[in-house]
Motif scaffolding. Structure first.
Motif, PDB file in Angstrom:
ATOM      1  N   GLN A 194       0.837  -1.201   0.000  1.00 37.62           N
ATOM      2  CA  GLN A 194       0.000   0.000   0.000  1.00 37.62           C
ATOM      3  C   GLN A 194       0.876   1.256   0.000  1.00 37.62           C
ATOM      4  O   GLN A 194       0.583   2.238  -0.708  1.00 37.62           O
ATOM      5  CB  GLN A 194      -0.927   0.015   1.218  1.00 37.62           C
ATOM      6  CG  GLN A 194      -1.789  -1.215   1.404  1.00 37.62           C
ATOM      7  CD  GLN A 194      -2.723  -1.459   0.247  1.00 37.62           C
ATOM      8  OE1 GLN A 194      -3.331  -0.542  -0.280  1.00 37.62           O
ATOM      9  NE2 GLN A 194      -2.851  -2.720  -0.150  1.00 37.62           N
ATOM     10  N   LEU A 195       1.957   1.231   0.765  1.00 37.99           N
ATOM     11  CA  LEU A 195       2.857   2.383   0.830  1.00 37.99           C
ATOM     12  C   LEU A 195       3.593   2.594  -0.492  1.00 37.99           C
ATOM     13  O   LEU A 195       3.926   3.734  -0.853  1.00 37.99           O
ATOM     14  CB  LEU A 195       3.861   2.202   1.966  1.00 37.99           C
ATOM     15  CG  LEU A 195       3.283   2.165   3.383  1.00 37.99           C
ATOM     16  CD1 LEU A 195       4.393   1.896   4.397  1.00 37.99           C
ATOM     17  CD2 LEU A 195       2.573   3.472   3.703  1.00 37.99           C
ATOM     18  N   TYR A 196       3.857   1.493  -1.211  1.00 34.74           N
ATOM     19  CA  TYR A 196       4.546   1.605  -2.489  1.00 34.74           C
ATOM     20  C   TYR A 196       3.635   2.147  -3.594  1.00 34.74           C
ATOM     21  O   TYR A 196       4.103   2.845  -4.501  1.00 34.74           O
ATOM     22  CB  TYR A 196       5.086   0.239  -2.917  1.00 34.74           C
ATOM     23  CG  TYR A 196       6.272  -0.242  -2.117  1.00 34.74           C
ATOM     24  CD1 TYR A 196       7.231   0.648  -1.650  1.00 34.74           C
ATOM     25  CD2 TYR A 196       6.443  -1.595  -1.831  1.00 34.74           C
ATOM     26  CE1 TYR A 196       8.324   0.202  -0.919  1.00 34.74           C
ATOM     27  CE2 TYR A 196       7.530  -2.052  -1.103  1.00 34.74           C
ATOM     28  CZ  TYR A 196       8.468  -1.140  -0.650  1.00 34.74           C
ATOM     29  OH  TYR A 196       9.546  -1.587   0.073  1.00 34.74           O
ATOM     30  N   PRO A 199       0.534   6.223  -2.822  1.00 34.20           N
ATOM     31  CA  PRO A 199       0.968   7.596  -3.133  1.00 34.20           C
ATOM     32  C   PRO A 199       1.011   7.878  -4.630  1.00 34.20           C
ATOM     33  O   PRO A 199       0.695   8.996  -5.060  1.00 34.20           O
ATOM     34  CB  PRO A 199       2.368   7.663  -2.501  1.00 34.20           C
ATOM     35  CG  PRO A 199       2.325   6.657  -1.396  1.00 34.20           C
ATOM     36  CD  PRO A 199       1.481   5.537  -1.911  1.00 34.20           C
ATOM     37  N   SER A 201      -0.992   6.590  -6.819  1.00 35.71           N
ATOM     38  CA  SER A 201      -2.379   6.795  -7.224  1.00 35.71           C
ATOM     39  C   SER A 201      -2.813   8.228  -6.948  1.00 35.71           C
ATOM     40  O   SER A 201      -3.488   8.862  -7.775  1.00 35.71           O
ATOM     41  CB  SER A 201      -3.288   5.811  -6.480  1.00 35.71           C
ATOM     42  OG  SER A 201      -4.634   5.980  -6.851  1.00 35.71           O
ATOM     43  N   GLY A 202      -2.415   8.759  -5.797  1.00 34.67           N
ATOM     44  CA  GLY A 202      -2.742  10.141  -5.480  1.00 34.67           C
ATOM     45  C   GLY A 202      -2.077  11.128  -6.424  1.00 34.67           C
ATOM     46  O   GLY A 202      -2.691  12.119  -6.846  1.00 34.67           O
ATOM     47  N   ILE A 203      -0.818  10.864  -6.788  1.00 31.58           N
ATOM     48  CA  ILE A 203      -0.099  11.759  -7.716  1.00 31.58           C
ATOM     49  C   ILE A 203      -0.771  11.762  -9.085  1.00 31.58           C
ATOM     50  O   ILE A 203      -0.959  12.819  -9.705  1.00 31.58           O
ATOM     51  CB  ILE A 203       1.375  11.323  -7.832  1.00 31.58           C
ATOM     52  CG1 ILE A 203       2.103  11.571  -6.501  1.00 31.58           C
ATOM     53  CG2 ILE A 203       2.070  12.068  -8.964  1.00 31.58           C
ATOM     54  CD1 ILE A 203       3.522  11.026  -6.479  1.00 31.58           C
ATOM     55  N   TRP A 206      -3.891  13.764  -9.009  1.00 27.88           N
ATOM     56  CA  TRP A 206      -3.579  15.197  -9.113  1.00 27.88           C
ATOM     57  C   TRP A 206      -3.242  15.576 -10.555  1.00 27.88           C
ATOM     58  O   TRP A 206      -3.652  16.636 -11.041  1.00 27.88           O
ATOM     59  CB  TRP A 206      -2.409  15.541  -8.200  1.00 27.88           C
ATOM     60  CG  TRP A 206      -1.976  16.979  -8.322  1.00 27.88           C
ATOM     61  CD1 TRP A 206      -2.519  18.065  -7.703  1.00 27.88           C
ATOM     62  CD2 TRP A 206      -0.924  17.475  -9.157  1.00 27.88           C
ATOM     63  NE1 TRP A 206      -1.870  19.217  -8.080  1.00 27.88           N
ATOM     64  CE2 TRP A 206      -0.882  18.890  -8.975  1.00 27.88           C
ATOM     65  CE3 TRP A 206      -0.010  16.883 -10.025  1.00 27.88           C
ATOM     66  CZ2 TRP A 206       0.037  19.689  -9.642  1.00 27.88           C
ATOM     67  CZ3 TRP A 206       0.903  17.694 -10.691  1.00 27.88           C
ATOM     68  CH2 TRP A 206       0.921  19.082 -10.492  1.00 27.88           C
ATOM     69  N   TRP A 230      -4.682   2.153  -7.743  1.00 24.84           N
ATOM     70  CA  TRP A 230      -5.379   1.986  -6.459  1.00 24.84           C
ATOM     71  C   TRP A 230      -5.517   0.505  -6.105  1.00 24.84           C
ATOM     72  O   TRP A 230      -5.415   0.117  -4.942  1.00 24.84           O
ATOM     73  CB  TRP A 230      -6.747   2.659  -6.540  1.00 24.84           C
ATOM     74  CG  TRP A 230      -7.595   2.482  -5.317  1.00 24.84           C
ATOM     75  CD1 TRP A 230      -8.547   1.525  -5.111  1.00 24.84           C
ATOM     76  CD2 TRP A 230      -7.551   3.270  -4.122  1.00 24.84           C
ATOM     77  NE1 TRP A 230      -9.114   1.664  -3.872  1.00 24.84           N
ATOM     78  CE2 TRP A 230      -8.523   2.732  -3.234  1.00 24.84           C
ATOM     79  CE3 TRP A 230      -6.809   4.367  -3.710  1.00 24.84           C
ATOM     80  CZ2 TRP A 230      -8.761   3.260  -1.976  1.00 24.84           C
ATOM     81  CZ3 TRP A 230      -7.044   4.892  -2.454  1.00 24.84           C
ATOM     82  CH2 TRP A 230      -8.003   4.346  -1.604  1.00 24.84           C
TER      83      TRP A 230
END
Length: 285
Positions: A194-196, A199, A201-203, A206, A230
């Protein structure tokens, strides 16, 4: 000025509106199809039109025979070619497919998408076949093939403004990232994955918002890639690492429900990002 020349000028003008985003994409498609149907240019300009085949046009039948013979010859004798000829043949057939896609793009986006996707399949299929024939299916060679496909598909999709083709290029880069994670961390846990991935997915989400104002056709591409990433931790865990823990389906359902909640809450924002409507800007004094 005859009717065909008039229609050609109108179609070029519509394409100019599309390229410069003077009208939404679906309006341009509607006007384009309307003028093509009214003028009857679709069947007249089609090399392989049904009417031409019914009339027994010798050039059409000869060209069709040559193309079919070429496909059969490549299919039957590709394995016998030396590797430089195999590579040249792969580049030639994919280049021809992409050229047809570029020629058809101003008038018919669907046919252009068909030819471009065919070029993608040919490049990946023939490239993988070459690796198999020469017993070179090694991780680094597969990674190079995926990288080449990703770059070419991305450039082609961006040049032709075909969202799906650009998205396939992004999929190659996503797959390379997953293979890199497998090489670096063979025993990654679900939480670490999830940590890999999340982020990124969020970028990309944006970037979808940013592209809505700068490069309109890329907004749905970034958005689709964000949705894909995701769910990449679960796909990575199951398909690449081949780990299937007991609560796996529970994790998938939780991620799916969370995605639906986020999409529902932000629906008025992301639907604008991925729509074909032009961005309206207002100035305040």
């Amino acid at each position: 000025m005859n009717s065909e020349n008039r229609v050609d000028i109108i179609l070029k003008e519509i394409d100019y509106w599309r390229q410069n985003r003077l009208l939404p994409e679906h309006y341009c498609d509607f006007l384009q199809n309307l003028y093509i149907e009214q003028a009857g240019t679709a069947n007249k300009n089609s090399t392989f039109s049904i009417q031409a085949m019914k009339q027994g046009n010798s050039k059409v039948w000869l060209l069709g025979f040559l193309i079919f013979s070429l496909i059969c010859g490549i299919g039957f004798y590709f394995s016998l070619f030396p590797w430089p000829l195999q590579m040249a043949t792969t580049l030639l057939v994919t280049s021809v497919s992409y050229t047809f896609a570029a020629v058809k793009r101003p008038r018919d986006k669907r046919i252009s998408l068909f030819w471009a996707f065919g070029g993608n399949v040919l490049l990946l299929g023939l490239g993988g076949w070459m690796l198999q024939l020469h017993q070179a299916i090694l991780p680094q060679n597969v990674a190079i093939l995926i990288l080449c496909c990703g770059i070419l598909w991305w450039v082609t999709g961006h040049f032709l403004q075909l969202e799906f083709i650009t998205y396939t290029g992004l999929l190659c880069f996503i797959l390379l990232y997953a293979l890199l994670l497998k090489h670096l961390h063979t025993d990654s846990s679900w939480l670490l994955l999830q940590l890999y991935w999340l982020p990124l997915s969020g970028i990309l989400g944006w970037l979808s918002w940013f592209s809505h104002y700068k490069i309109k056709f890329m907004a749905p591409v970034w958005f689709a890639a964000a949705i894909t990433i995701w769910f990449m931790p679960e796909l990575d865990l199951r398909l690449i690492l081949q780990i299937y823990p007991k609560p796996f389906m529970l994790w998938v359902m939780v991620k799916l429900a969370l995605a639906f909640v986020i999409l529902y809450v932000l629906r008025k924002k992301w639907m604008v990002w991925i729509s074909n409507e032009t961005v309206s800007t207002t100035t305040t004094n």
